[in-house]
Design an enzyme around this catalytic site. Structure first.
Site, PDB file in Angstrom:
ATOM      1  N   SER A 141      72.499 -92.466 -61.247  1.00 27.89           N
ATOM      2  CA  SER A 141      73.040 -91.642 -60.163  1.00 27.89           C
ATOM      3  C   SER A 141      72.828 -92.313 -58.814  1.00 27.89           C
ATOM      4  O   SER A 141      71.826 -93.023 -58.605  1.00 27.89           O
ATOM      5  CB  SER A 141      72.321 -90.292 -60.182  1.00 27.89           C
ATOM      6  N   TYR A 165      64.015 -85.605 -60.269  1.00 27.79           N
ATOM      7  CA  TYR A 165      65.231 -85.951 -61.025  1.00 27.79           C
ATOM      8  C   TYR A 165      65.638 -87.391 -60.722  1.00 27.79           C
ATOM      9  O   TYR A 165      65.845 -88.212 -61.622  1.00 27.79           O
ATOM     10  CB  TYR A 165      66.371 -84.982 -60.660  1.00 27.79           C
ATOM     11  N   LYS A 169      65.738 -91.163 -63.029  1.00 28.34           N
ATOM     12  CA  LYS A 169      66.868 -92.113 -63.149  1.00 28.34           C
ATOM     13  C   LYS A 169      66.399 -93.524 -62.813  1.00 28.34           C
ATOM     14  O   LYS A 169      66.726 -94.485 -63.516  1.00 28.34           O
ATOM     15  CB  LYS A 169      68.014 -91.700 -62.219  1.00 28.34           C
ATOM     16  N   GLY A 311      66.890 -81.484 -47.295  1.00 34.13           N
ATOM     17  CA  GLY A 311      67.062 -82.680 -48.134  1.00 34.13           C
ATOM     18  C   GLY A 311      68.451 -83.290 -48.065  1.00 34.13           C
ATOM     19  O   GLY A 311      68.670 -84.390 -48.560  1.00 34.13           O
TER      20      GLY A 311
HETATM   21  P1  NAD Z   1      75.660 -81.857 -68.289  1.00 32.78           P
HETATM   22  O1  NAD Z   1      74.433 -81.035 -68.152  1.00 32.78           O
HETATM   23  O2  NAD Z   1      76.977 -81.176 -68.234  1.00 32.78           O
HETATM   24  O3  NAD Z   1      75.608 -82.721 -69.627  1.00 32.78           O
HETATM   25  C1  NAD Z   1      74.401 -83.187 -70.179  1.00 32.78           C
HETATM   26  C2  NAD Z   1      74.396 -82.789 -71.662  1.00 32.78           C
HETATM   27  O4  NAD Z   1      73.184 -83.257 -72.244  1.00 32.78           O
HETATM   28  C3  NAD Z   1      74.448 -81.283 -71.883  1.00 32.78           C
HETATM   29  O5  NAD Z   1      75.512 -80.988 -72.743  1.00 32.78           O
HETATM   30  C4  NAD Z   1      73.098 -80.942 -72.507  1.00 32.78           C
HETATM   31  O6  NAD Z   1      73.198 -79.890 -73.441  1.00 32.78           O
HETATM   32  C5  NAD Z   1      72.684 -82.249 -73.132  1.00 32.78           C
HETATM   33  N1  NAD Z   1      71.250 -82.489 -73.233  1.00 32.78           N
HETATM   34  C6  NAD Z   1      70.312 -82.347 -72.265  1.00 32.78           C
HETATM   35  N2  NAD Z   1      69.100 -82.681 -72.734  1.00 32.78           N
HETATM   36  C7  NAD Z   1      69.272 -83.056 -74.037  1.00 32.78           C
HETATM   37  C8  NAD Z   1      68.401 -83.498 -75.057  1.00 32.78           C
HETATM   38  N3  NAD Z   1      67.105 -83.626 -74.840  1.00 32.78           N
HETATM   39  N4  NAD Z   1      68.920 -83.801 -76.263  1.00 32.78           N
HETATM   40  C9  NAD Z   1      70.245 -83.683 -76.498  1.00 32.78           C
HETATM   41  N5  NAD Z   1      71.115 -83.239 -75.576  1.00 32.78           N
HETATM   42  C10 NAD Z   1      70.641 -82.938 -74.356  1.00 32.78           C
HETATM   43  O7  NAD Z   1      75.589 -82.998 -67.169  1.00 32.78           O
HETATM   44  P2  NAD Z   1      76.723 -84.008 -66.695  1.00 32.78           P
HETATM   45  O8  NAD Z   1      77.189 -83.592 -65.367  1.00 32.78           O
HETATM   46  O9  NAD Z   1      77.699 -84.204 -67.796  1.00 32.78           O
HETATM   47  O10 NAD Z   1      75.851 -85.307 -66.496  1.00 32.78           O
HETATM   48  C11 NAD Z   1      75.704 -86.262 -67.534  1.00 32.78           C
HETATM   49  C12 NAD Z   1      74.703 -87.314 -67.090  1.00 32.78           C
HETATM   50  O11 NAD Z   1      75.146 -87.889 -65.871  1.00 32.78           O
HETATM   51  C13 NAD Z   1      73.304 -86.754 -66.818  1.00 32.78           C
HETATM   52  O12 NAD Z   1      72.366 -87.686 -67.268  1.00 32.78           O
HETATM   53  C14 NAD Z   1      73.261 -86.647 -65.309  1.00 32.78           C
HETATM   54  O13 NAD Z   1      71.965 -86.781 -64.810  1.00 32.78           O
HETATM   55  C15 NAD Z   1      74.132 -87.826 -64.884  1.00 32.78           C
HETATM   56  N6  NAD Z   1      74.758 -87.625 -63.558  1.00 32.78           N
HETATM   57  C16 NAD Z   1      75.540 -86.526 -63.335  1.00 32.78           C
HETATM   58  C17 NAD Z   1      76.074 -86.316 -62.067  1.00 32.78           C
HETATM   59  C18 NAD Z   1      76.931 -85.095 -61.775  1.00 32.78           C
HETATM   60  O14 NAD Z   1      77.087 -84.757 -60.603  1.00 32.78           O
HETATM   61  N7  NAD Z   1      77.504 -84.441 -62.789  1.00 32.78           N
HETATM   62  C19 NAD Z   1      75.826 -87.234 -61.024  1.00 32.78           C
HETATM   63  C20 NAD Z   1      75.050 -88.354 -61.304  1.00 32.78           C
HETATM   64  C21 NAD Z   1      74.519 -88.545 -62.579  1.00 32.78           C
HETATM   65  N1  UFG Z   2      77.656 -78.129 -49.547  1.00 31.96           N
HETATM   66  C1  UFG Z   2      77.944 -77.006 -48.778  1.00 31.96           C
HETATM   67  N2  UFG Z   2      77.898 -75.803 -49.405  1.00 31.96           N
HETATM   68  C2  UFG Z   2      77.607 -75.646 -50.729  1.00 31.96           C
HETATM   69  C3  UFG Z   2      77.327 -76.803 -51.491  1.00 31.96           C
HETATM   70  C4  UFG Z   2      77.360 -78.033 -50.859  1.00 31.96           C
HETATM   71  O1  UFG Z   2      78.194 -77.106 -47.598  1.00 31.96           O
HETATM   72  O2  UFG Z   2      77.575 -74.506 -51.227  1.00 31.96           O
HETATM   73  C5  UFG Z   2      77.740 -79.449 -48.902  1.00 31.96           C
HETATM   74  C6  UFG Z   2      76.420 -80.219 -48.904  1.00 31.96           C
HETATM   75  O3  UFG Z   2      75.651 -79.912 -47.782  1.00 31.96           O
HETATM   76  C7  UFG Z   2      76.926 -81.680 -48.909  1.00 31.96           C
HETATM   77  C8  UFG Z   2      78.240 -81.611 -49.709  1.00 31.96           C
HETATM   78  O4  UFG Z   2      78.638 -80.245 -49.661  1.00 31.96           O
HETATM   79  O5  UFG Z   2      77.233 -82.080 -47.594  1.00 31.96           O
HETATM   80  C9  UFG Z   2      78.092 -82.041 -51.161  1.00 31.96           C
HETATM   81  O6  UFG Z   2      77.043 -81.299 -51.780  1.00 31.96           O
HETATM   82  P1  UFG Z   2      76.850 -81.282 -53.375  1.00 31.96           P
HETATM   83  O7  UFG Z   2      75.722 -80.366 -53.665  1.00 31.96           O
HETATM   84  O8  UFG Z   2      78.151 -81.028 -54.048  1.00 31.96           O
HETATM   85  O9  UFG Z   2      76.473 -82.807 -53.727  1.00 31.96           O
HETATM   86  P2  UFG Z   2      75.236 -83.700 -53.265  1.00 31.96           P
HETATM   87  O10 UFG Z   2      75.819 -84.964 -52.700  1.00 31.96           O
HETATM   88  O11 UFG Z   2      74.289 -82.964 -52.429  1.00 31.96           O
HETATM   89  O12 UFG Z   2      74.496 -84.021 -54.648  1.00 31.96           O
HETATM   90  C10 UFG Z   2      75.204 -84.439 -55.830  1.00 31.96           C
HETATM   91  C11 UFG Z   2      74.387 -84.043 -57.058  1.00 31.96           C
HETATM   92  C12 UFG Z   2      73.124 -84.861 -57.120  1.00 31.96           C
HETATM   93  C13 UFG Z   2      73.445 -86.338 -57.053  1.00 31.96           C
HETATM   94  C14 UFG Z   2      74.284 -86.655 -55.820  1.00 31.96           C
HETATM   95  C15 UFG Z   2      74.715 -88.097 -55.804  1.00 31.96           C
HETATM   96  O13 UFG Z   2      74.059 -82.665 -57.004  1.00 31.96           O
HETATM   97  O14 UFG Z   2      72.478 -84.635 -58.347  1.00 31.96           O
HETATM   98  O15 UFG Z   2      75.448 -85.818 -55.812  1.00 31.96           O
HETATM   99  O16 UFG Z   2      75.329 -88.416 -57.002  1.00 31.96           O
HETATM  100  F1  UFG Z   2      72.304 -87.024 -56.981  1.00 31.96           F
END
Ligand code: NAD
Ligand code: UFG
Length: 353
Positions: A141, A165, A169, A311
């Site tokens: 991430s 978190y 990563k 944050g």
């Molecule tokens: P998600 O929660 O939708 O998908 C993760 C899946 O993993 C879920 O279906 C959950 O049931 C499964 N899971 C969790 N722990 C497990 C375990 N111990 N064993 C087996 N299955 C398990 O999340 P996502 O948005 O699809 O994200 C996927 C990956 O990408 C994650 O590792 C997340 O940290 C990373 N990521 C996501 C975002 C985002 O904004 N969506 C951004 C950066 C990184």
């Molecule tokens: N925001 C609002 N109102 C809301 C939600 C968000 O104004 O209800 C604003 C935030 O302040 C920010 C922007 O929208 O300026 C994006 O916020 P998000 O929460 O959608 O995304 P972030 O960039 O804060 O964080 C996300 C994931 C993190 C990840 C990061 C970078 O939540 O896990 O992107 O990949 F680490």
């Protein structure tokens, strides 16, 4: 002649077909990757413990793909289970999505995150080592960069994750660095995602947050459908053009295609560990996204400006050049596509209720 060409086609398909394990493959990103890889002719096997997704996603994938993907319910921390899946399904590559992803929750319960994310990754890598499966794509991430010291953020940017978190990563990336240094057989790509949004254009799969969404686009979509009253914009006094936060939103289907590119890149001569940003390279403000969503949904989206969220940073967007140079991948879909597909998914969800 025609049957000869069909035979040649089948041989080529078999040669390039990968057997891929998707851990966490029923989740938001994993389910879209399952579609892209299956449609590209690869064989996917999904392992998920259903802790943050619904079993119904499997039926929806079956509808999109016309066949049911192989699914095993289980936890990645069960190393013997992962080992047996790698053997039974002749897996040659693993994409590791499984993990918990809420920044706020990780601050409240860090042990939950270290246990699930770190032990989960170690378990998968251990099983792979035992089975001599050494191609690995990891969902990292942009949160590993912490507060940006310069923009756009390239992969050389200093690393300073602020939440447990984010630290999981980074720690997994460090483990991967040591692993490839210890054994030249490993080929690893760690993909640092920016802000994935949107949904598959069928409207059948998308992001399903539990309870009130923390992230911007799912929150906006629930206001647009009427499930939430108004969007709270967290601060309008940032040093940005309109004062609201700027992020690099990337369509989840572009992100999914980035995984296909990474897997194909692993099959070519490449460096043992590649760390690659997946973003568009462009920033968009909260207000701009809101306006685009209003157009996509043909609805007015009420909002109020509130305090900054602790944050949060003003701006964060990727330098996405490395992904193109190494893997030939770049994002194709626009913010308009992201809003339209998110809205289609939101509408189809509402119809089900
Ligand atoms: P998600 O929660 O939708 O998908 C993760 C899946 O993993 C879920 O279906 C959950 O049931 C499964 N899971 C969790 N722990 C497990 C375990 N111990 N064993 C087996 N299955 C398990 O999340 P996502 O948005 O699809 O994200 C996927 C990956 O990408 C994650 O590792 C997340 O940290 C990373 N990521 C996501 C975002 C985002 O904004 N969506 C951004 C950066 C990184
Ligand atoms: N925001 C609002 N109102 C809301 C939600 C968000 O104004 O209800 C604003 C935030 O302040 C920010 C922007 O929208 O300026 C994006 O916020 P998000 O929460 O959608 O995304 P972030 O960039 O804060 O964080 C996300 C994931 C993190 C990840 C990061 C970078 O939540 O896990 O992107 O990949 F680490």
């Amino acid at each position: 002649m025609q049957s000869f060409l069909r035979w040649v086609g089948l041989v080529i398909l078999e040669t390039f077909r990968l057997n891929i394990l998707l851990t966490g493959g029923l989740g938001y990103v994993g389910s879209h990757v399952a579609v892209v890889l299956t449609e590209a002719g690869h064989q996917v096997t999904i392992l998920d413990n259903l802790s943050n997704c619904k079993h119904a996603v499997l039926d929806r994938l079956t509808k999109i793909l016309g066949k049911e993907p192989t699914f095993i319910k289980g936890d990645v921390r069960e190393t013997s289970l992962v080992e047996s899946i790698l053997k039974t399904h002749s897996i040659d590559s693993v994409v590791h999505f499984a993990g918990l992803k809420s920044v706020g929750e990780s601050v409240l319960d860090p042990m939950l995150y270290y246990n699930n994310n770190l032990i989960g990754a170690i378990s998968v890598l251990k099983a792979m080592q035992l089975c001599r499966v050494k191609k690995f794509v990891f969902s990292s991430s942009a949160t590993v960069y912490g507060s940006p010291q310069y923009l756009p953020i390239d992969e050389m940017h200093p690393l300073n994750p602020e939440s447990p978190y984010g630290k999981t990563k980074l720690q997994i990336e460090l483990i991967l660095r040591d692993l490839v240094a210890s054994d030249s057989g490993w080929k690893v790509v760690a993909l640092r995602y920016f802000n994935p949004v949107g949904a598959h254009d069928s409207g059948l799969i998308g992001e399903e947050p539990n309870g009130t969404p923390n992230n911007l686009m799912p929150y906006i979509s629930q206001v647009a459908i009427g499930a939430l009253k108004r969007l709270k914009i967290f601060g309008s006094d940032y040093e940005t053009l309109d004062g609201t936060g700027i992020r690099d939103y990337i369509h989840v289907m572009d992100l999914a295609e980035g995984h296909q590119a990474a897997l194909e890149y692993l099959s070519e001569p490449s460096e043992p560990l590649s760390i690659i940003n997946l973003g568009t390279g462009y920033g968009c403000s909260v207000l701009d996204l809101l306006k685009l969503y209003e157009i996509a949904s043909s609805r007015r989206i009420p909002f109020e400006v509130t305090e900054r969220r602790p944050g949060d940073i003003a701006s964060c967007y990727a330098n996405a050049d490395k992904a193109f140079k190494r893997m030939g991948w770049k994002s194709k879909r626009s913010l308009k596509n992201m809003c339209e597909d998110s809205w289609k998914w939101q509408m189809s969800q509402a119809l089900k209720k």
